[in-house]
Scaffold this motif. Structure first.
Motif, PDB file in Angstrom:
ATOM      1  N   THR A  69       0.742  -1.449   0.028  1.00  0.00           N
ATOM      2  CA  THR A  69      -0.007  -0.021  -0.031  1.00  0.00           C
ATOM      3  C   THR A  69       0.776   1.264  -0.197  1.00  0.00           C
ATOM      4  OG1 THR A  69      -1.785  -1.367   1.181  1.00  0.00           O
ATOM      5  CG2 THR A  69      -1.653   1.354   1.207  1.00  0.00           C
ATOM      6  N   HIS A 115       4.016   1.451  -1.024  1.00  0.00           N
ATOM      7  CA  HIS A 115       4.551   1.408  -2.111  1.00  0.00           C
ATOM      8  C   HIS A 115       3.834   2.187  -3.295  1.00  0.00           C
ATOM      9  CE1 HIS A 115       5.901  -0.165  -6.156  1.00  0.00           C
ATOM     10  NE2 HIS A 115       7.073  -0.338  -5.632  1.00  0.00           N
ATOM     11  N   ASP A 116       2.561   1.658  -3.571  1.00  0.00           N
ATOM     12  CA  ASP A 116       1.912   2.191  -4.422  1.00  0.00           C
ATOM     13  C   ASP A 116       1.583   3.923  -4.182  1.00  0.00           C
ATOM     14  OD1 ASP A 116      -0.213  -0.733  -4.828  1.00  0.00           O
ATOM     15  OD2 ASP A 116       1.729  -0.139  -5.763  1.00  0.00           O
ATOM     16  N   GLU A 117       1.480   4.238  -2.894  1.00  0.00           N
ATOM     17  CA  GLU A 117       0.802   5.600  -2.600  1.00  0.00           C
ATOM     18  C   GLU A 117       2.214   6.441  -2.751  1.00  0.00           C
ATOM     19  OE1 GLU A 117      -0.369   6.176   1.433  1.00  0.00           O
ATOM     20  OE2 GLU A 117      -0.392   8.139   1.334  1.00  0.00           O
ATOM     21  N   LEU A 171       4.601   5.899  -5.042  1.00  0.00           N
ATOM     22  CA  LEU A 171       4.602   6.295  -6.430  1.00  0.00           C
ATOM     23  C   LEU A 171       3.567   7.282  -6.989  1.00  0.00           C
ATOM     24  CD1 LEU A 171       4.929   2.283  -7.851  1.00  0.00           C
ATOM     25  CD2 LEU A 171       7.031   4.396  -7.816  1.00  0.00           C
ATOM     26  N   GLN A 172       2.558   7.311  -6.628  1.00  0.00           N
ATOM     27  CA  GLN A 172       1.826   8.429  -7.077  1.00  0.00           C
ATOM     28  C   GLN A 172       2.202   9.937  -6.617  1.00  0.00           C
ATOM     29  OE1 GLN A 172      -2.167   7.369  -5.588  1.00  0.00           O
ATOM     30  NE2 GLN A 172      -2.286   5.322  -6.532  1.00  0.00           N
ATOM     31  N   ARG A 173       2.951   9.956  -5.477  1.00  0.00           N
ATOM     32  CA  ARG A 173       3.290  11.175  -5.203  1.00  0.00           C
ATOM     33  C   ARG A 173       4.629  11.840  -5.860  1.00  0.00           C
ATOM     34  NH1 ARG A 173       2.550  11.802   1.552  1.00  0.00           N
ATOM     35  NH2 ARG A 173       0.597  10.897   1.644  1.00  0.00           N
ATOM     36  N   HIS A 225       8.318   9.719 -13.872  1.00  0.00           N
ATOM     37  CA  HIS A 225       7.658   8.394 -14.164  1.00  0.00           C
ATOM     38  C   HIS A 225       8.406   7.736 -15.358  1.00  0.00           C
ATOM     39  CE1 HIS A 225       4.063  10.632 -12.391  1.00  0.00           C
ATOM     40  NE2 HIS A 225       3.645   9.444 -11.923  1.00  0.00           N
TER      41      HIS A 225
END
Length: 592
Positions: A436, A438-440, A442-444, A448
């Motif tokens: 969780t 990790h994904d959060e 990446l979004q911040r 990319h």
């Protein structure tokens, strides 16, 4: 003067006076000082010298001055709150000393109360027999006589209105013994011995812990009674009559020696007083001068030895850091727990400075528990000038923790990464986080896969990672086209096992430094820069663990391989070796 210096000087003064009193006793015994009047003056002079010694002797200056360091924080000031902690041994010693003085003061107060009760309740002895009344008129006409059935022996007290309280059995004694007893008490009144007795009892109360002072005042009391014995024999002209009076009082039941007053007889003094009365002791003027000269020489030699062996030391005066002695100081970081509780206060440390000016050891003498660790961590990073001080040395430093009143913000600086050649990002690797998180994260992130990464972009990536979790570190792997983000190993710090020390300070303790081997691939690619590592240095000075903070990936392995072989000087805290958490910079530079 703080408590540590006060107790140390009290112990030093006690040792000084013990040496002086021992030397004075030996001199009096060897030189056969037996004349009571001379003995009394001798013991009283020795007591006065002991009490005045701290005022006349030179005090050794402190090794260094106290340093006050103020730390600030963004929280507003709130009322101070004391932290609960165990009582240090110095405070315990002080409590024992104060309790002993208080107990002796209570003892004296009870004695004065008893004197007041005798003066108030004991009936006046009137009319006084004519022979005794005539004796009073000739020796001390201001004295008042009273009778008390509770007394076993006569007691004399009072300065302006002196009172002689006689035992209830006095009227049954033979006239000659009555005359000897009354004459003895009247001589005490004439000499005003009661006030001297009160002063001696006050000294005993204040210095109840000092056996040498008790012995000295006891000798002065004995010499005073022997002096009065001689004057009574000279007034009455009947030595045998006076001896009978002493023995008659000695036969009464013993009573508790409570009252601060001149007693006719203390049974522990009876033998010495009788022995002296049975002998005719004189001292010529020549013998007196010889004794004075010899005893003065002995006491001067003993005093010199005592003052140099047990010197008194002046406490350092609080003042700002002396820039001529302190080359580098690190302000302590306000502990979050203390900040939240609004705890302020001064932490006093005893600091050991080695021959190179570095702080090699430190221990806390006093201060709030919540602030002690921060003070220790900061002081171990200080550096003094080896040329401006006599090193090694031990000094005291005071760190004053104060919360600001203006609410100034905290600023934190972090090192910038080395210049980075632009590359195309292929992937982002994140280690140590849950799926969780990790994904959060990446979004911040502001970058990319497929974006171009340069120094400015990498700075924003590092800022985003730290904003997400302050324990995250991000560094670029340009050769592989990656950005790697991972957790810096958390350091569990306890006062007895591990402390954090600045890299510059720890660098000064480096004993063995192995230079890294420049990686051939990095050299051929022209890669330069610095690798920053977090190192845990063990108690024996070896590097036990390394974590990458930032640096060129092609240089990291070589830097870590070299630093693992470094050897540091052991860091001491309160005299015990501790582990150290520090940061190491390894620089790679190609020859031009």
């Amino acid at each position: 003067m703080n408590l540590a210096y006060w107790l140390a000087n009290l112990a030093a003064w006690s040792a000084q006076t013990a040496v002086l009193i021992a030397a004075g006793a030996v001199a009096a015994w060897v030189l056969r000082l037996r004349v009571p009047r001379v003995r009394l003056a001798y013991w009283q002079a020795l007591l006065a010298v002991c009490l005045l010694l701290p005022a006349v002797e030179p005090w050794r200056p402190a090794a260094d001055s106290n340093i006050e360091v103020s730390t600030s924080d963004a929280r507003p000031v709130a009322p101070n709150r004391s932290s609960a902690h165990s009582v240090p041994w110095r405070q315990a010693v002080l409590l024992v000393l104060v309790f002993g003085c208080a107990a002796r003061a209570v003892w004296l107060a009870l004695g004065f109360a008893k004197l007041h009760r005798w003066r108030r309740d004991a009936p006046v002895f009137s009319p006084l027999p004519p022979r005794l009344d005539l004796l009073r008129a000739g020796v001390a006409p201001q004295a008042e006589f009273r009778l008390s059935p509770s007394l076993s022996g006569p007691v004399t007290f009072g300065l302006w209105q002196p009172v002689v309280v006689l035992p209830g059995s006095f009227a049954a004694l033979p006239a000659a013994i009555q005359e000897a007893i009354v004459c003895h008490e009247l001589v005490h009144v004439r000499r005003r011995d009661w006030i001297v007795t009160v002063v001696e009892q006050a000294i005993r109360a204040a210095l109840w812990f000092h056996p040498a002072i008790w012995w000295l005042t006891g000798q002065a009391q004995l010499a005073r009674e022997q002096t009065v014995d001689g004057e009574v024999v000279a007034l009455t002209g009947n030595r045998a009559q006076y001896l009978n009076a002493l023995l008659a009082i000695a036969g009464n039941r013993p009573a508790l020696d409570l009252a601060p007053a001149a007693l006719f007889l203390r049974k522990r003094q009876l033998k010495n007083r009788v022995d002296l009365l049975l002998k005719e002791i004189t001292m010529s003027k020549r013998s007196l001068i010889s004794f004075c000269a010899t005893s003065c020489a002995v006491l001067l030699a003993a005093g010199w030895l005592a003052l140099h062996t047990f010197p008194l030391e002046a406490a350092p005066a609080p003042q700002a850091a002396d820039s001529s002695k302190l080359l580098h100081s690190v302000p302590p970081q306000y502990p979050p727990a203390a900040r939240e509780k609004h705890i302020e206060g001064a932490v006093v440390l005893e600091v050991r400075i080695d021959a190179e000016g570095h702080v090699s050891d430190a221990k806390v003498l006093s201060g709030p528990d919540e602030l002690r660790r921060a003070a220790l961590e900061a002081i171990l990073q200080w550096h003094y000038s080896p040329t401006a001080m006599t090193l090694p040395t031990t000094t005291e430093v005071t760190m004053d923790f104060k919360l600001p009143k203006n609410g100034a913000p905290i600023t934190t600086t972090r090192p910038s990464p080395p210049a980075l050649a632009a590359f195309t990002l292929k992937s982002i690797e994140i280690a140590g986080l849950s799926d969780t998180a990790h994904d959060e994260l990446l979004q911040r992130l502001p970058v990319h896969a497929g974006d171009t990464v340069d120094t400015e972009v990498m700075l924003s990536v590092q800022a985003a990672a730290r904003a997400f979790d302050d324990h995250l570190a991000a560094f670029a792997q340009s050769a592989e086209g990656k950005i790697h983000i991972s957790l810096i190993e958390p350091v569990q710090v306890t006062p007895s096992s591990r402390i954090r020390v600045g890299g510059n300070v720890q660098q000064s303790k480096l004993l063995v430094k192995v230079q890294p081997v420049y990686p051939p691939l990095a050299k051929s690619a022209g890669v330069e820069g610095a690798v920053r590592l977090q190192a845990i240095v063990g108690k024996d000075g070896t590097v036990e663990n390394l974590t990458v903070i930032e640096g060129q990936p092609m240089l990291v392995a070589a830097a870590m391989e070299a630093v693992r072989q470094w050897q540091y000087q052991t860091t001491l805290l309160n005299g015990d070796p501790v582990e150290v958490v520090t940061e190491v910079d390894v620089n790679f530079t190609l020859a031009k």
